[in-house]
Write an enzyme that holds these catalytic residues in place. Structure first.
Site, short mmCIF file in Angstrom:
data_model
loop_
_atom_site.label_atom_id
_atom_site.label_comp_id
_atom_site.label_asym_id
_atom_site.label_seq_id
_atom_site.Cartn_x
_atom_site.Cartn_y
_atom_site.Cartn_z
N LYS A 173 -6.85 8.26 -10.78
CA LYS A 173 -7.66 8.13 -9.56
C LYS A 173 -7.68 9.46 -8.80
CE LYS A 173 -5.33 4.53 -7.87
NZ LYS A 173 -4.28 4.31 -8.91
N ARG A 198 -4.63 -2.68 -1.83
CA ARG A 198 -3.60 -2.81 -2.86
C ARG A 198 -3.16 -4.26 -3.05
NH1 ARG A 198 -1.83 2.64 -3.89
NH2 ARG A 198 0.07 2.68 -5.10
N ARG A 233 3.64 13.66 -14.59
CA ARG A 233 3.27 14.08 -13.23
C ARG A 233 4.51 14.42 -12.41
NH1 ARG A 233 -0.30 9.77 -10.05
NH2 ARG A 233 1.69 8.75 -9.74
N ARG A 261 7.05 14.32 -7.18
CA ARG A 261 7.13 13.10 -6.36
C ARG A 261 8.37 12.31 -6.73
NH1 ARG A 261 1.46 9.94 -6.52
NH2 ARG A 261 2.87 8.20 -6.11
N ARG A 283 6.81 -0.25 -9.71
CA ARG A 283 5.41 0.02 -9.36
C ARG A 283 4.46 -0.68 -10.33
NH1 ARG A 283 5.55 6.24 -9.11
NH2 ARG A 283 3.34 6.20 -8.60
P1 AMP Z 1 -0.06 6.17 -4.63
O1 AMP Z 1 -0.09 7.62 -4.31
O2 AMP Z 1 -1.40 5.51 -4.41
O3 AMP Z 1 0.51 5.89 -6.00
O4 AMP Z 1 0.92 5.48 -3.58
C1 AMP Z 1 2.30 5.79 -3.55
C2 AMP Z 1 3.05 4.70 -2.80
O5 AMP Z 1 2.58 4.62 -1.45
C3 AMP Z 1 2.88 3.30 -3.37
O6 AMP Z 1 3.77 3.03 -4.46
C4 AMP Z 1 3.19 2.45 -2.13
O7 AMP Z 1 4.57 2.40 -1.88
C5 AMP Z 1 2.56 3.25 -1.01
N1 AMP Z 1 1.13 2.86 -0.78
C6 AMP Z 1 0.02 3.59 -1.06
N2 AMP Z 1 -1.09 2.92 -0.74
C7 AMP Z 1 -0.68 1.71 -0.26
C8 AMP Z 1 -1.35 0.54 0.21
N3 AMP Z 1 -2.70 0.45 0.25
N4 AMP Z 1 -0.59 -0.51 0.62
C9 AMP Z 1 0.75 -0.45 0.59
N5 AMP Z 1 1.45 0.60 0.13
C10 AMP Z 1 0.75 1.68 -0.29
#
Ligand code: AMP
Length: 192
Positions: A14, A89, A128, A134, A146
């Site tokens: 993404k 999400r 990554r 990260r 996750r």
């Molecule tokens: P991402 O970069 O999209 O993989 O997000 C990293 C982490 O941020 C996720 O594993 C969640 O803990 C948190 N996070 C990101 N977007 C959301 C969302 N829409 N709702 C809840 N937690 C989120």
């Protein structure tokens, strides 16, 4: 205004393809994960609370991310729309997004889904971790959680948006990054 959702499991690409889509259609790319990481980096109270949940591979509270999304809709001007990445999400966030948009006389335009296997999720995230550093990419237990969170809470959104006739999917792990980018751009073009 266009409201696209870039959908898919962690590691689907993404973030990798969002820039090209956003540029082509003059959209603002909003990644809730990136916004949360910025809060952590800035050492805010919100960031401190989010960090424990992110490091565990769990979702942060809906109200937190929804506040970020609404404030982006309120403040960002000069674009033809938004490309939401990592939001919604879960089903509650999807229903709340519909309400937020309805208040503005708008609606979700389309969901663009990138699909990869659970095996690819693991190899991509581990790769990554080395590049981006990260914390939530580096730990096996976090990755497992996750993936579990994705299947339990996020994947049901497929049916939600299919029922609304807004769901468009392509494969995200066949060929090179450029092959995958061309495929997702063709998918977006097909729904114009
Ligand atoms: P991402 O970069 O999209 O993989 O997000 C990293 C982490 O941020 C996720 O594993 C969640 O803990 C948190 N996070 C990101 N977007 C959301 C969302 N829409 N709702 C809840 N937690 C989120």
């Amino acid at each position: 205004m266009k409201y696209y959702i870039l959908f898919g499991p962690p590691g689907a690409g993404k973030g990798t393809h969002a820039g090209a889509i956003a540029q082509k259609y003059n959209l603002k790319h909003i990644s809730t994960g990136e916004l949360l990481r910025a809060e952590i980096a800035a050492g805010t109270e919100l960031g401190r609370q989010a960090k424990a949940l992110i490091d565990a591979g769990s979702l942060v509270p809906d109200a937190v991310v929804e506040g970020m999304i609404e404030s982006a809709f309120d403040t960002i001007k000069g674009v033809d729309g938004f490309l939401l990445d990592g939001f919604p999400r879960n089903l509650a966030q999807a229903a709340d997004l519909d309400k937020i948009l309805e208040k503005r006389g708008e609606a979700v335009t389309a969901v663009i889904a990138l699909m990869i296997s659970d095996e690819t999720i693991r190899t991509r995230i581990k790769g990554r971790a080395v590049i981006e550093g990260r914390a939530d990419d580096a730990n096996d237990e976090t990755i497992t959680n996750r993936i579990r969170t994705y299947h339990a809470q996020t994947e049901p959104l497929k049916e939600y948006y299919k029922a609304a006739g807004k769901y468009y999917e392509c494969n995200g792990d066949q060929g090179t990054i450029e092959d995958n980018r061309a495929r997702v751009l063709a998918l977006v073009e097909s729904i114009q």
